[in-house]
Design an enzyme around this catalytic site. Sequence first.
Site, PDB file in Angstrom:
ATOM      1  N   SER A 174       0.171 -12.234  10.126  1.00 46.07           N
ATOM      2  CA  SER A 174      -0.336 -13.531  10.620  1.00 46.07           C
ATOM      3  C   SER A 174       0.741 -14.605  10.527  1.00 46.07           C
ATOM      4  O   SER A 174       0.553 -15.715  11.013  1.00 46.07           O
ATOM      5  CB  SER A 174      -1.567 -13.938   9.800  1.00 46.07           C
TER       6      SER A 174
ATOM      7  N   PRO B 194      -2.442  -7.971  18.126  1.00 44.01           N
ATOM      8  CA  PRO B 194      -3.479  -8.185  19.157  1.00 44.01           C
ATOM      9  C   PRO B 194      -3.925  -9.636  19.271  1.00 44.01           C
ATOM     10  O   PRO B 194      -4.541 -10.042  20.241  1.00 44.01           O
ATOM     11  CB  PRO B 194      -4.632  -7.296  18.685  1.00 44.01           C
TER      12      PRO B 194
ATOM     13  N   ASP C 169       0.794  -1.236   0.000  1.00 49.72           N
ATOM     14  CA  ASP C 169       0.000   0.000   0.000  1.00 49.72           C
ATOM     15  C   ASP C 169       0.825   1.285   0.000  1.00 49.72           C
ATOM     16  O   ASP C 169       0.264   2.379  -0.136  1.00 49.72           O
ATOM     17  CB  ASP C 169      -0.983  -0.013   1.207  1.00 49.72           C
TER      18      ASP C 169
ATOM     19  N   CYS D 244       4.373  -3.431 -26.181  1.00 50.23           N
ATOM     20  CA  CYS D 244       4.104  -4.725 -26.836  1.00 50.23           C
ATOM     21  C   CYS D 244       2.621  -4.990 -27.018  1.00 50.23           C
ATOM     22  O   CYS D 244       2.229  -5.994 -27.621  1.00 50.23           O
ATOM     23  CB  CYS D 244       4.732  -5.867 -26.033  1.00 50.23           C
TER      24      CYS D 244
ATOM     25  N   HIS E 280       6.472  -7.782  -1.491  1.00 50.53           N
ATOM     26  CA  HIS E 280       5.360  -8.191  -2.359  1.00 50.53           C
ATOM     27  C   HIS E 280       4.986  -7.126  -3.368  1.00 50.53           C
ATOM     28  O   HIS E 280       3.881  -7.154  -3.914  1.00 50.53           O
ATOM     29  CB  HIS E 280       4.137  -8.554  -1.488  1.00 50.53           C
TER      30      HIS E 280
HETATM   31  P1  OAD Z   1      -3.074 -11.013   7.331  1.00 53.45           P
HETATM   32  O1  OAD Z   1      -4.389 -10.420   7.026  1.00 53.45           O
HETATM   33  O2  OAD Z   1      -2.820 -12.460   7.032  1.00 53.45           O
HETATM   34  O3  OAD Z   1      -2.755 -10.827   8.895  1.00 53.45           O
HETATM   35  C1  OAD Z   1      -2.950  -9.578   9.490  1.00 53.45           C
HETATM   36  C2  OAD Z   1      -2.428  -9.675  10.906  1.00 53.45           C
HETATM   37  O4  OAD Z   1      -2.514  -8.380  11.492  1.00 53.45           O
HETATM   38  C3  OAD Z   1      -3.233 -10.623  11.772  1.00 53.45           C
HETATM   39  O5  OAD Z   1      -2.348 -11.441  12.516  1.00 53.45           O
HETATM   40  C4  OAD Z   1      -4.007  -9.675  12.707  1.00 53.45           C
HETATM   41  O6  OAD Z   1      -4.174 -10.239  14.004  1.00 53.45           O
HETATM   42  C5  OAD Z   1      -3.057  -8.506  12.781  1.00 53.45           C
HETATM   43  N1  OAD Z   1      -3.689  -7.220  13.081  1.00 53.45           N
HETATM   44  C6  OAD Z   1      -4.946  -6.809  12.813  1.00 53.45           C
HETATM   45  N2  OAD Z   1      -5.110  -5.535  13.232  1.00 53.45           N
HETATM   46  C7  OAD Z   1      -3.902  -5.136  13.765  1.00 53.45           C
HETATM   47  C8  OAD Z   1      -3.427  -3.940  14.353  1.00 53.45           C
HETATM   48  N3  OAD Z   1      -4.215  -2.862  14.489  1.00 53.45           N
HETATM   49  N4  OAD Z   1      -2.135  -3.905  14.782  1.00 53.45           N
HETATM   50  C9  OAD Z   1      -1.325  -4.987  14.668  1.00 53.45           C
HETATM   51  N5  OAD Z   1      -1.723  -6.160  14.107  1.00 53.45           N
HETATM   52  C10 OAD Z   1      -3.004  -6.217  13.673  1.00 53.45           C
HETATM   53  O7  OAD Z   1      -1.967 -10.099   6.609  1.00 53.45           O
HETATM   54  P2  OAD Z   1      -0.454 -10.456   6.337  1.00 53.45           P
HETATM   55  O8  OAD Z   1       0.154 -11.228   7.459  1.00 53.45           O
HETATM   56  O9  OAD Z   1       0.220  -9.192   5.942  1.00 53.45           O
HETATM   57  O10 OAD Z   1       0.391 -11.737   0.203  1.00 53.45           O
HETATM   58  O11 OAD Z   1      -0.580 -11.416   5.037  1.00 53.45           O
HETATM   59  C11 OAD Z   1       0.615 -11.850   4.437  1.00 53.45           C
HETATM   60  C12 OAD Z   1       0.381 -11.941   2.964  1.00 53.45           C
HETATM   61  O12 OAD Z   1      -0.785 -12.735   2.681  1.00 53.45           O
HETATM   62  C13 OAD Z   1       0.077 -10.614   2.296  1.00 53.45           C
HETATM   63  O13 OAD Z   1       1.236  -9.879   2.001  1.00 53.45           O
HETATM   64  C14 OAD Z   1      -0.595 -11.076   1.035  1.00 53.45           C
HETATM   65  C15 OAD Z   1      -1.550 -12.059   1.659  1.00 53.45           C
HETATM   66  O14 OAD Z   1      -2.038 -12.952   0.749  1.00 53.45           O
HETATM   67  C16 OAD Z   1       0.174 -11.751  -1.150  1.00 53.45           C
HETATM   68  O15 OAD Z   1      -0.804 -11.235  -1.627  1.00 53.45           O
HETATM   69  C17 OAD Z   1       1.249 -12.438  -1.918  1.00 53.45           C
END
Ligand code: OAD
Length: 244
Positions: free
Chosen positions: A189, A214, A104, A150, A119
């Site tokens: 996550s 959290p 983002d 292209c 990513h």
């Molecule tokens: P996820 O949506 O899998 O996980 C988000 C995490 O943030 C979860 O563990 C929530 O508990 C936590 N969370 C939510 N609100 C929060 C807050 N206010 N402060 C701190 N933590 C909070 O997102 P990612 O782990 O980023 O990849 O997912 C990894 C990848 O999966 C992404 O980059 C994307 C997705 O598919 C691709 O698209 C290749």
Amino acid sequence: MTIPAALLARLAAATRWTVLTGAGVSQESGVPTFRDAQTGLWARYRVEELATPEAFRQQPRLVWEWYAWRRELVAAAKPNPAHVALAQLEARVPHFRLVTQNVDGLHQRAGSRRVIELHGNITRTKCFAEDVPVATWPETGEVPPRCPRCGGPLRPDVVWFGELLPPAELEEAWQASTTCEVFLSVGTSTVVYPAAALPSEALRSGATVVEVNPTPTPFTDQAHYVLAGPAGVVLPELLARLWT
Ligand code: OAD
């Protein structure tokens, strides 16, 4: 938010920090995370069904429009105190590396100067056929638009499921995770590899590893410290305790 004194002492003494962020760090900016329920029109699709080369080949318009929707969402979002705190950390810590899975661009908008984007970045576009960035293209109304070189379809410059991560960024993230003194895993996550391996690599390399989330993750039990709260609250608190 109680932050253990031993952790504060360790952080205050460390000159080499690496931070890994995930979608949770942008949640307080109103950008939906991946594994929380998707809002609005896209609720009936799973990210894994849209963010793939196959989905783009089969339904290029749908995938392009899904990313157009996410680009608008991100453009309307503002960096939150977590992003700002990480930009302040970069200015204070001698050797600071920020590795993000997010696409983002909010870290950059908050003032972070060096961001390792594992990513990609949703605000950048590239040619699907040539895999090279495309900054401008003739607006013909066709969706997705076509590469001016292209004629192939354009796509967002993000990593899709089944695709390799950019090698230079992955190597830099690996180095940053295996040579740091402290490693913070914030708002992820910890389920999508290879990014999800970085906290364990830091642990294996002797760093003090802190999870800021959290909600428990598969890595929580391995972390030396867990600060269980929203990043927009925990990170500013951490800075306030370290530098005031
Ligand atoms: P996820 O949506 O899998 O996980 C988000 C995490 O943030 C979860 O563990 C929530 O508990 C936590 N969370 C939510 N609100 C929060 C807050 N206010 N402060 C701190 N933590 C909070 O997102 P990612 O782990 O980023 O990849 O997912 C990894 C990848 O999966 C992404 O980059 C994307 C997705 O598919 C691709 O698209 C290749």
